[in-house]
Design an enzyme around this catalytic site. Structure first.
Site, PDB file in Angstrom:
ATOM      1  N   GLY A  51     -21.573   5.518   3.079  1.00  0.00           N
ATOM      2  CA  GLY A  51     -20.653   6.209   2.613  1.00  0.00           C
ATOM      3  C   GLY A  51     -21.034   6.260   1.462  1.00  0.00           C
ATOM      4  O   GLY A  51     -21.674   5.138   0.670  1.00  0.00           O
ATOM      5  N   GLY A  85     -19.314   7.105  -2.123  1.00  0.00           N
ATOM      6  CA  GLY A  85     -17.950   6.757  -3.122  1.00  0.00           C
ATOM      7  C   GLY A  85     -18.306   6.167  -4.393  1.00  0.00           C
ATOM      8  O   GLY A  85     -19.545   4.910  -4.173  1.00  0.00           O
ATOM      9  N   ASN A  86     -16.997   5.678  -4.475  1.00  0.00           N
ATOM     10  CA  ASN A  86     -16.958   4.784  -5.664  1.00  0.00           C
ATOM     11  C   ASN A  86     -17.588   3.454  -4.769  1.00  0.00           C
ATOM     12  O   ASN A  86     -18.114   2.581  -5.462  1.00  0.00           O
ATOM     13  CB  ASN A  86     -15.125   4.524  -6.333  1.00  0.00           C
ATOM     14  CG  ASN A  86     -15.160   4.028  -6.411  1.00  0.00           C
ATOM     15  OD1 ASN A  86     -14.927   2.380  -6.835  1.00  0.00           O
ATOM     16  ND2 ASN A  86     -14.638   3.651  -8.231  1.00  0.00           N
ATOM     17  N   ALA A  87     -17.136   3.060  -3.895  1.00  0.00           N
ATOM     18  CA  ALA A  87     -17.759   1.789  -3.457  1.00  0.00           C
ATOM     19  C   ALA A  87     -19.647   2.235  -2.951  1.00  0.00           C
ATOM     20  O   ALA A  87     -20.221   1.241  -4.102  1.00  0.00           O
ATOM     21  CB  ALA A  87     -16.817   0.968  -2.302  1.00  0.00           C
ATOM     22  N   GLY A  88     -19.361   2.585  -2.176  1.00  0.00           N
ATOM     23  CA  GLY A  88     -20.536   2.538  -1.522  1.00  0.00           C
ATOM     24  C   GLY A  88     -21.812   2.880  -2.254  1.00  0.00           C
ATOM     25  O   GLY A  88     -22.735   2.686  -2.157  1.00  0.00           O
ATOM     26  N   LYS A 115       0.911  -0.871  -0.422  1.00  0.00           N
ATOM     27  CA  LYS A 115      -0.128   0.380  -0.047  1.00  0.00           C
ATOM     28  C   LYS A 115       0.996   1.413   0.227  1.00  0.00           C
ATOM     29  O   LYS A 115       1.947   1.322   0.282  1.00  0.00           O
ATOM     30  CB  LYS A 115      -0.761   0.111   0.919  1.00  0.00           C
ATOM     31  CG  LYS A 115      -2.275   1.027   1.225  1.00  0.00           C
ATOM     32  CD  LYS A 115      -3.290  -0.065   0.279  1.00  0.00           C
ATOM     33  CE  LYS A 115      -4.436   0.458   0.192  1.00  0.00           C
ATOM     34  NZ  LYS A 115      -5.713  -0.265  -0.581  1.00  0.00           N
TER      35      LYS A 115
HETATM   36  P1  NAD Z   1     -14.432   7.609  -1.737  1.00  0.00           P
HETATM   37  O1  NAD Z   1     -13.406   8.400  -2.035  1.00  0.00           O
HETATM   38  O2  NAD Z   1     -14.994   7.547  -3.285  1.00  0.00           O
HETATM   39  O3  NAD Z   1     -15.718   8.048  -1.429  1.00  0.00           O
HETATM   40  C1  NAD Z   1     -15.884   7.656   0.117  1.00  0.00           C
HETATM   41  C2  NAD Z   1     -17.255   7.834   0.807  1.00  0.00           C
HETATM   42  O4  NAD Z   1     -17.010   8.108   2.031  1.00  0.00           O
HETATM   43  C3  NAD Z   1     -17.555   9.481   0.382  1.00  0.00           C
HETATM   44  O5  NAD Z   1     -18.813   9.336   0.248  1.00  0.00           O
HETATM   45  C4  NAD Z   1     -17.516  10.160   1.348  1.00  0.00           C
HETATM   46  O6  NAD Z   1     -18.073  11.171   1.216  1.00  0.00           O
HETATM   47  C5  NAD Z   1     -17.489   9.318   2.704  1.00  0.00           C
HETATM   48  N1  NAD Z   1     -17.247  10.325   3.795  1.00  0.00           N
HETATM   49  C6  NAD Z   1     -16.092  10.475   4.272  1.00  0.00           C
HETATM   50  N2  NAD Z   1     -16.240  10.961   5.573  1.00  0.00           N
HETATM   51  C7  NAD Z   1     -17.152   9.551   6.012  1.00  0.00           C
HETATM   52  C8  NAD Z   1     -17.493   9.765   7.201  1.00  0.00           C
HETATM   53  N3  NAD Z   1     -17.134  11.143   8.119  1.00  0.00           N
HETATM   54  N4  NAD Z   1     -18.882   9.317   7.496  1.00  0.00           N
HETATM   55  C9  NAD Z   1     -19.951   8.996   6.485  1.00  0.00           C
HETATM   56  N5  NAD Z   1     -19.195   8.831   5.096  1.00  0.00           N
HETATM   57  C10 NAD Z   1     -17.842   9.081   5.019  1.00  0.00           C
HETATM   58  O7  NAD Z   1     -14.007   6.143  -1.963  1.00  0.00           O
HETATM   59  P2  NAD Z   1     -14.198   4.227  -1.745  1.00  0.00           P
HETATM   60  O8  NAD Z   1     -12.922   4.294  -3.287  1.00  0.00           O
HETATM   61  O9  NAD Z   1     -15.466   4.364  -2.051  1.00  0.00           O
HETATM   62  O10 NAD Z   1     -13.272   4.003  -0.757  1.00  0.00           O
HETATM   63  C11 NAD Z   1     -14.483   4.187   0.678  1.00  0.00           C
HETATM   64  C12 NAD Z   1     -13.354   2.666   1.873  1.00  0.00           C
HETATM   65  O11 NAD Z   1     -13.934   1.385   0.675  1.00  0.00           O
HETATM   66  C13 NAD Z   1     -12.638   3.098   1.597  1.00  0.00           C
HETATM   67  O12 NAD Z   1     -12.432   2.152   3.450  1.00  0.00           O
HETATM   68  C14 NAD Z   1     -10.984   1.861   0.782  1.00  0.00           C
HETATM   69  O13 NAD Z   1     -10.528   1.565   1.387  1.00  0.00           O
HETATM   70  C15 NAD Z   1     -12.640   1.199   1.114  1.00  0.00           C
HETATM   71  N6  NAD Z   1     -11.884   0.444  -0.575  1.00  0.00           N
HETATM   72  C16 NAD Z   1     -12.658   0.819  -2.103  1.00  0.00           C
HETATM   73  C17 NAD Z   1     -11.970   0.374  -2.589  1.00  0.00           C
HETATM   74  C18 NAD Z   1     -12.433   0.812  -4.286  1.00  0.00           C
HETATM   75  O14 NAD Z   1     -12.181   0.175  -5.376  1.00  0.00           O
HETATM   76  N7  NAD Z   1     -12.842   2.435  -4.535  1.00  0.00           N
HETATM   77  C19 NAD Z   1     -11.427  -1.075  -2.866  1.00  0.00           C
HETATM   78  C20 NAD Z   1     -11.414  -1.636  -2.184  1.00  0.00           C
HETATM   79  C21 NAD Z   1     -11.850  -0.908  -0.221  1.00  0.00           C
END
Ligand code: NAD
Length: 430
Positions: free
Chosen positions: A218, A220-223, A106
């Protein structure tokens, strides 16, 4: 010690109990307890105002017994060596759980990308590659996006690497734009992998998605992608949130509508609120209520999906969680103390190293396409992802039933055992 533990200490707690269960030798344990390499640099660059600024930067290479190091790069004001080490270690377990021939790494830069101009962001990203260039490469260590890093950033990083090494190296990084040797399906892979597992789980328990309420933390990309998949499959998404807070409607909310307003206003509550000022009448008419991110986790629902931050489910709120299933799309959202409480309460927690492994799986597909020059179709990516992720789920579930352990313990058993086998084959340990 309470959940004031650091991310790495939380990882080690889970790892130690697994190593004891597997009766690893002291030499084997030693190889697991520390990363193989932990690189740390300070990147100094000239900002748009002409002043120099320095940023701590990290690349932790945890274990490569099963293949080249693999793992994303996070840009965040709180990114530090401990966090990056924990995430690198989780990557090593994750790649082993899904059985792809890669190790775990990482990276991170301690910075606030939201205050950087596009030029500054590009310069910082290129400087990261220059700082760690000798440790990266398609057969050595392959980065990817993580929190706050994007396909555009991956493209700058690849370009910098190719310029510096004088090579053509599409496989040196994944999560690239489609037009620059990215893979189809990478943008939705994390949520899709989690979704395949959830579907298999509820079918196994003879549950019907039409009767299941889901809370997603959340957007973002995942949620957000997960919320769309769930809605389309007939689940009722009752609450979603972002860093500004969440919205809740027992009758369900439409992720398409939420996304439209989020894109326009920047928040999931954007249809109703501007900052802290909300149109309460409209909210009442639509059956919507604002909730804090803490409250959100304790809402009445069947499935809870943390998809934002780490360490949000702790011993403080674990006893109040109503969901019967927790699917960890975020990395490290549950503290070890909370895990024990949830296990006693018979709440199924599908752990990060399995639930969100769809992302690294399709990254691996992108790497293989980069090496072969092939371009897979959406259907091929989907079919392969489903095969890999459900095989991993079944491997873990077998362990759950055989050893009467939680899904997290089972996933760690599967992952650690595979890594130890590779270390033995390589002759690193007897
Ligand atoms: P992202 O930056 O696209 O989205 C993150 C989301 O979380 C945003 O909507 C943001 O507003 C929200 N957020 C931030 N602080 C917050 C809080 N205090 N309370 C609630 N929501 C909050 O990131 P992502 O890529 O969706 O990643 C989210 C999680 O998933 C991380 O832990 C990341 O490590 C994990 N993850 C992502 C991927 C991927 O492919 N995107 C893969 C494996 C794991």
């Amino acid at each position: 010690m309470s959940s004031a533990r650091t991310p790495y200490q939380r990882f080690i707690k889970n790892l130690k109990s697994t190593m004891d269960m597997l009766k690893l030798s002291p030499a084997e344990k030693k190889l697991f307890l520390e990363p193989q390499h932990s690189h740390e640099k300070t990147i100094t660059m000239t900002m748009d105002d002409g002043k120099n600024k320095s940023f701590p930067a990290f690349r932790v290479q945890y274990n490569n017994a099963r293949g080249p190091y693999k793992g994303g790069i996070r840009y965040h004001p709180l990114a530090d060596k401990d966090e990056v080490m924990a995430l690198a270690a989780l990557m090593a377990i994750k790649t082993a759980v899904v059985g792809i021939p890669m190790g775990g790494a990482k990276g991170g830069i301690q910075c606030d990308p939201k205050v950087l101009s596009k030029r500054e962001l590009q310069e910082l990203s290129r400087a990261y590659v220059r700082a760690f260039q000798e440790h990266l490469g398609p057969d050595i260590d392959i980065p990817a996006p993580d929190v706050n890093t994007t396909p555009a950033i991956m493209a700058w990083m690849r370009d910098e690497y190719e310029k510096r090494t004088g090579t053509y190296a599409p496989a040196m990084i994944t999560g690239k734009p489609l037009s620059y040797d990215g893979s189809r399906g990478r943008d939705t892979a994390t949520a899709r992998g989690g979704f395949f597992i959830l579907q298999e789980l509820i079918e196994g328990e003879a549950l019907d998605s039409k009767n299941l309420r889901v809370v997603v933390q959340g957007f973002g990309n995942a949620g957000a992608v997960m919320a769309h998949f769930l809605h389309d499959a007939g689940y009722t998404v009752v609450a979603v949130s972002d860093s500004h807070g969440g919205i809740y409607s027992p009758d369900g909310i439409d992720p398409v509508r939420i996304e439209k307003y989020k894109n326009k206003t920047g928040t999931v509550a954007g249809e109703y609120c501007r900052g802290s000022v909300c149109d309460t009448q409209k909210m009442k008419m639509d059956g919507i209520r604002q909730v804090s991110n803490e409250e959100l986790l304790e809402l009445p629902c069947d499935i809870l999906i943390p998809a934002a931050l780490d360490n949000v489910i702790t011993e403080k709120n674990a006893k109040n969680i109503k969901a019967k299933i927790i699917l960890e799309l975020a990395n490290g959202p549950t503290s070890p103390e909370a895990d024990e409480i949830l296990q006693k309460r018979k709440i199924k927690v599908i752990p990060d190293v399995l639930a969100n492994a769809g992302g690294v799986t399709v990254s691996y597909f992108e790497w293989t396409q980069g090496r072969s020059g092939e371009q897979w179709t959406d259907a091929h990516v989907d079919a392969e992802l489903k095969r890999v992720i459900l095989t991993a789920y079944k491997d873990v579930r077998r362990e759950v039933h055989r050893d009467k352990v939680s899904y997290r313990q089972a996933a760690f058993i599967v992952g650690v055992r595979r890594i130890v086998e590779a270390m033995r084959v390589r002759g690193w340990v007897e």
